[in-house]
Design an enzyme around this catalytic site. Sequence first.
Site, PDB file in Angstrom:
ATOM      1  N   SER A 157      44.776  41.431  36.936  1.00 57.60           N
ATOM      2  CA  SER A 157      45.204  40.515  37.996  1.00 57.60           C
ATOM      3  C   SER A 157      44.371  39.245  37.914  1.00 57.60           C
ATOM      4  CB  SER A 157      45.002  41.175  39.367  1.00 57.60           C
ATOM      5  OG  SER A 157      44.999  40.231  40.420  1.00 57.60           O
ATOM      6  N   TYR A 182      37.804  44.764  44.560  1.00 59.46           N
ATOM      7  CA  TYR A 182      39.092  44.642  43.877  1.00 59.46           C
ATOM      8  C   TYR A 182      38.943  43.808  42.607  1.00 59.46           C
ATOM      9  CZ  TYR A 182      43.909  43.235  42.893  1.00 59.46           C
ATOM     10  OH  TYR A 182      45.110  42.988  42.275  1.00 59.46           O
TER      11      TYR A 182
END
Length: 320
Positions: A157, A182
């Site tokens: 990501s 994350y």
Amino acid sequence: MTATAQHPLGSPFSAASTARDVLAGHDLSGRTAVVTGGSSGLGLETVRALVEAGARVLAPVRTAPSALDGVETLPLDLTDPASVRAAAARIGQAVDRVDLLIAAAGVMATPRRYVGPGWEAQLAANHLGHHLLACELYPLLRAAGASGGARVVAYSSAGHMLTGIRWQDPHFRTGYDKWLAYGQSKTANALFAVHLDALGRADGVRAFSLHPGKIITGLQREMTRAEQIDRGWIDERGDVVGAGFKSPSQGAATGLWAATSPLLDGLGGLYLEDCEVARTAAPDSPMDAGGVRAHAVDPGSAERLWELSQAATGAAPLGG
């Protein structure tokens, strides 16, 4: 591969391309794909497209699928090493080779949580579980690599831009921040592909990581609607209003391009976006500018993370 290898190849596809666009003309009959996260979101779009192209698809999932026609499902909890090993054993009983392993499952911005052997939950679900699964399935990947090649695709990501690996405290025993946790897990996904490719290329096993783009899926389930509104992603009705968002099918396209594009033959260890090899991003560039930060494709960091992950999961060496 290093950051200097991050050069676009002239792909005929773009951010607007869909899963069906990318697989048009591909006959995957006789190929076996394993797709995590295949019961929803981008994983679901991926398995549907692969089945339409003729592949045999096995989908290890944590939650019971609602409708996965033509897909063989089996239970998998990526945060539980015993579950990962059991899933890999079941796959090994069902097939004699894995041509494609697509690691699409993931979580994002979760509250502080520890799972399995005491792993931080996002690092566990997004990286460590997939690392162990790939190692357990490696003999099947090697079998495919010996007769045509195998590819491993890890969903990363733009979140990787938030941070590198916290080598002294990867499980956030102190200073937990859900977005940094994350981001670390997404950097880990990219580094995993770099070193797996380095280890696997002699066996015909190549690996890639990717940013699928901005898509509203179940990935946001741990976020409140207010948080998503504040970020400009959705409105009060829950409709997507943020600029640059893709549909789930468009979000699945880059992973499928990574798995099947002939432009990537002979290549590996690369970070992709919008159905193309991403450029290296400047250290101070904004996340929405695209590209990959050098820390996420650094071979030295990739090897160090591999060793850390081997020790954490107890995975066998790939040559073993």
